[in-house]
Motif scaffolding. Structure first.
Motif, PDB file in Angstrom:
ATOM      1  N   LYS A  98       0.814  -1.218   0.000  1.00  0.00           N
ATOM      2  CA  LYS A  98       0.000   0.000   0.000  1.00  0.00           C
ATOM      3  C   LYS A  98       0.847   1.267   0.000  1.00  0.00           C
ATOM      4  O   LYS A  98       0.362   2.340  -0.358  1.00  0.00           O
ATOM      5  CB  LYS A  98      -0.948   0.018   1.194  1.00  0.00           C
ATOM      6  CG  LYS A  98      -0.255   0.090   2.543  1.00  0.00           C
ATOM      7  CD  LYS A  98      -1.274   0.156   3.669  1.00  0.00           C
ATOM      8  CE  LYS A  98      -0.594   0.282   5.020  1.00  0.00           C
ATOM      9  NZ  LYS A  98      -1.577   0.388   6.131  1.00  0.00           N
ATOM     10  N   ASP A  99       2.134   1.161   0.376  1.00  0.00           N
ATOM     11  CA  ASP A  99       2.947   2.375   0.432  1.00  0.00           C
ATOM     12  C   ASP A  99       4.343   2.239  -0.183  1.00  0.00           C
ATOM     13  O   ASP A  99       5.162   3.144  -0.090  1.00  0.00           O
ATOM     14  CB  ASP A  99       3.095   2.858   1.879  1.00  0.00           C
ATOM     15  CG  ASP A  99       3.567   1.760   2.828  1.00  0.00           C
ATOM     16  OD1 ASP A  99       4.067   0.733   2.330  1.00  0.00           O
ATOM     17  OD2 ASP A  99       3.420   1.942   4.039  1.00  0.00           O
ATOM     18  N   LYS A 100       4.637   1.105  -0.833  1.00  0.00           N
ATOM     19  CA  LYS A 100       5.973   0.896  -1.391  1.00  0.00           C
ATOM     20  C   LYS A 100       5.886   0.087  -2.679  1.00  0.00           C
ATOM     21  O   LYS A 100       5.018  -0.782  -2.823  1.00  0.00           O
ATOM     22  CB  LYS A 100       6.839   0.140  -0.374  1.00  0.00           C
ATOM     23  CG  LYS A 100       8.314   0.047  -0.736  1.00  0.00           C
ATOM     24  CD  LYS A 100       9.056   1.327  -0.395  1.00  0.00           C
ATOM     25  CE  LYS A 100      10.551   1.180  -0.583  1.00  0.00           C
ATOM     26  NZ  LYS A 100      11.280   2.420  -0.241  1.00  0.00           N
ATOM     27  N   MET A 101       6.796   0.367  -3.621  1.00  0.00           N
ATOM     28  CA  MET A 101       6.868  -0.372  -4.877  1.00  0.00           C
ATOM     29  C   MET A 101       8.321  -0.721  -5.159  1.00  0.00           C
ATOM     30  O   MET A 101       9.210   0.125  -5.006  1.00  0.00           O
ATOM     31  CB  MET A 101       6.298   0.464  -6.024  1.00  0.00           C
ATOM     32  CG  MET A 101       4.895   0.973  -5.794  1.00  0.00           C
ATOM     33  SD  MET A 101       4.293   2.047  -7.114  1.00  0.00           S
ATOM     34  CE  MET A 101       3.851   0.815  -8.339  1.00  0.00           C
ATOM     35  N   VAL A 102       8.554  -1.980  -5.555  1.00  0.00           N
ATOM     36  CA  VAL A 102       9.915  -2.445  -5.851  1.00  0.00           C
ATOM     37  C   VAL A 102       9.912  -3.239  -7.148  1.00  0.00           C
ATOM     38  O   VAL A 102       9.059  -4.108  -7.355  1.00  0.00           O
ATOM     39  CB  VAL A 102      10.466  -3.336  -4.718  1.00  0.00           C
ATOM     40  CG1 VAL A 102      11.820  -3.910  -5.116  1.00  0.00           C
ATOM     41  CG2 VAL A 102      10.583  -2.556  -3.418  1.00  0.00           C
ATOM     42  N   ARG A 150       4.915   4.949  -2.559  1.00  0.00           N
ATOM     43  CA  ARG A 150       3.616   5.319  -3.127  1.00  0.00           C
ATOM     44  C   ARG A 150       3.093   6.496  -2.314  1.00  0.00           C
ATOM     45  O   ARG A 150       2.756   6.339  -1.139  1.00  0.00           O
ATOM     46  CB  ARG A 150       2.627   4.155  -3.047  1.00  0.00           C
ATOM     47  CG  ARG A 150       2.967   3.007  -3.965  1.00  0.00           C
ATOM     48  CD  ARG A 150       1.921   1.931  -3.901  1.00  0.00           C
ATOM     49  NE  ARG A 150       0.616   2.453  -4.315  1.00  0.00           N
ATOM     50  CZ  ARG A 150      -0.316   1.695  -4.888  1.00  0.00           C
ATOM     51  NH1 ARG A 150      -0.089   0.414  -5.108  1.00  0.00           N
ATOM     52  NH2 ARG A 150      -1.459   2.214  -5.235  1.00  0.00           N
ATOM     53  N   PRO A 151       3.052   7.683  -2.902  1.00  0.00           N
ATOM     54  CA  PRO A 151       2.585   8.853  -2.145  1.00  0.00           C
ATOM     55  C   PRO A 151       1.142   8.679  -1.699  1.00  0.00           C
ATOM     56  O   PRO A 151       0.286   8.236  -2.474  1.00  0.00           O
ATOM     57  CB  PRO A 151       2.733  10.002  -3.159  1.00  0.00           C
ATOM     58  CG  PRO A 151       2.715   9.349  -4.497  1.00  0.00           C
ATOM     59  CD  PRO A 151       3.358   8.016  -4.310  1.00  0.00           C
ATOM     60  N   GLU A 152       0.891   9.008  -0.453  1.00  0.00           N
ATOM     61  CA  GLU A 152      -0.461   8.888   0.091  1.00  0.00           C
ATOM     62  C   GLU A 152      -1.121  10.271   0.123  1.00  0.00           C
ATOM     63  O   GLU A 152      -0.951  11.030   1.063  1.00  0.00           O
ATOM     64  CB  GLU A 152      -0.418   8.287   1.502  1.00  0.00           C
ATOM     65  CG  GLU A 152       0.069   6.855   1.535  1.00  0.00           C
ATOM     66  CD  GLU A 152      -0.037   6.251   2.928  1.00  0.00           C
ATOM     67  OE1 GLU A 152      -0.612   6.905   3.814  1.00  0.00           O
ATOM     68  OE2 GLU A 152       0.453   5.136   3.128  1.00  0.00           O
ATOM     69  N   LYS A 153      -1.854  10.572  -0.921  1.00  0.00           N
ATOM     70  CA  LYS A 153      -2.579  11.832  -0.978  1.00  0.00           C
ATOM     71  C   LYS A 153      -3.951  11.651  -0.353  1.00  0.00           C
ATOM     72  O   LYS A 153      -4.694  10.732  -0.722  1.00  0.00           O
ATOM     73  CB  LYS A 153      -2.703  12.301  -2.428  1.00  0.00           C
ATOM     74  CG  LYS A 153      -1.345  12.577  -3.082  1.00  0.00           C
ATOM     75  CD  LYS A 153      -1.489  13.032  -4.516  1.00  0.00           C
ATOM     76  CE  LYS A 153      -0.124  13.308  -5.141  1.00  0.00           C
ATOM     77  NZ  LYS A 153      -0.227  13.723  -6.554  1.00  0.00           N
TER      78      LYS A 153
END
Length: 300
Positions: free
Chosen positions: A20-24, A41-44
């Motif tokens: 939900k907050d990281k991509m690799v 992953r930016p949480e706007k």
């Protein structure tokens, strides 16, 4: 406590995994080294609020995944068949160009490509079905015929591109992605041997989503007119976000009930389509997928 849910996608010679907050992303270079690309992953806040609204959240998720996924695909594509010794040149090329303009252009092109593709797959079957309007005159018959042509177009397109060497390898990495997630969700150790024992099919796959847009569209179009023809065209275009949103909800539902004896069959059509969009990976491809996933897990 339930395990966190992970998603992913295949890229050129590699696999991207996301939480939900990281991509690799991990890719295999031409010298056999494995290289990584990581991003948060930016949480706007406003995006998170939209993603809580049923039907609408599906459209938001598709757009968001397309934007972020393209960055990882760009990373892999830049390095595809490039000698690692040329990496300095890659960075220099990016510095010489206007990076912000290139990123924005890539995002716009990606979104437009998705929309154009969706329009074509939505409207071409409408025109073909209309050709047979003199023979198949009923509302139900026309919608059914339109859906059949849409399904045929989808299957022929996927099969045709899967015959190209690059796409075949991409589909193998897609299979490796699913196998790794299935292994993790089953609680098994992530080794090449263990991963290869698991299915290359998964209920949350985007391929299933594509098929569900055909099936959900068939139901939705039953409630809108097909005559006159221009009205049919307009409502098909206007209903694209609705069909996407409902298909997303149906995909999530099939994943939730995949272990319920009767309801699990709802997801079977999507799994069958994955027989085309995934291929059996080799050990080297599975290794890349495992390394990508382990890198993501270490960020927790």
């Amino acid at each position: 406590m339930d395990k966190p849910k992970f998603g992913g996608q295949a890229v050129i010679e590699g696999v991207m995994f996301q939480s939900k907050d990281k991509m690799v992303t991990a890719i295999r270079r031409s010298n056999d080294d494995i290289e990584y690309f990581e991003m948060d992953r930016p949480e706007k806040a406003w995006v998170q609020k939209l993603k809580k609204i049923p039907v609408l959240r599906g459209n938001v998720a598709i757009i968001e995944s397309s934007i972020y996924g393209m960055k990882h695909m760009e990373f892999a594509t830049d390095r595809y068949e490039r000698d690692p010794a040329d990496d300095v040149k890659i960075e220099q090329e990016k510095q010489d160009a206007n990076t912000a303009r290139i990123v924005m252009s890539t995002i716009i092109v990606g979104i437009l490509s998705f929309l154009v593709g969706k329009f074509l797959f939505t409207l071409i079957p409408v025109f073909i079905a209309e050709v047979f309007s003199g023979v198949v005159t009923s509302h139900v018959g026309q919608v059914f015929l339109e859906s059949v042509f849409k399904l045929i177009l989808l299957l022929v397109y996927i099969y045709a591109i899967s015959m190209t060497p690059m796409i075949k390898r991409l589909f193998q990495y897609h299979g490796a992605e699913h196998k790794v997630i299935n292994t993790f969700e089953n609680g098994d150790e992530l080794t090449v041997g263990n991963v290869q024992k698991h299915s290359r099919l998964h209920y949350r796959c985007g391929s299933s989503f594509i098929l569900f847009t055909v099936l959900v569209g068939f139901v939705v179009y039953m409630f809108v007119p097909v005559d006159p023809f221009y009205v049919r065209i307009l409502n098909r275009i206007a209903l694209i976000p609705v069909v996407i949103g409902l298909s997303f909800e149906f995909l999530q539902f099939t994943n939730k009930v995949r272990n319920v004896p009767v309801l699990k069959w709802l997801g079977i059509p999507g799994l069958m389509l994955q027989l085309l969009t995934t291929k059996q990976p080799d050990g080297h491809q599975v290794e890349v997928a495992i390394k990508s996933f382990n890198k993501l897990l270490r960020s927790f």
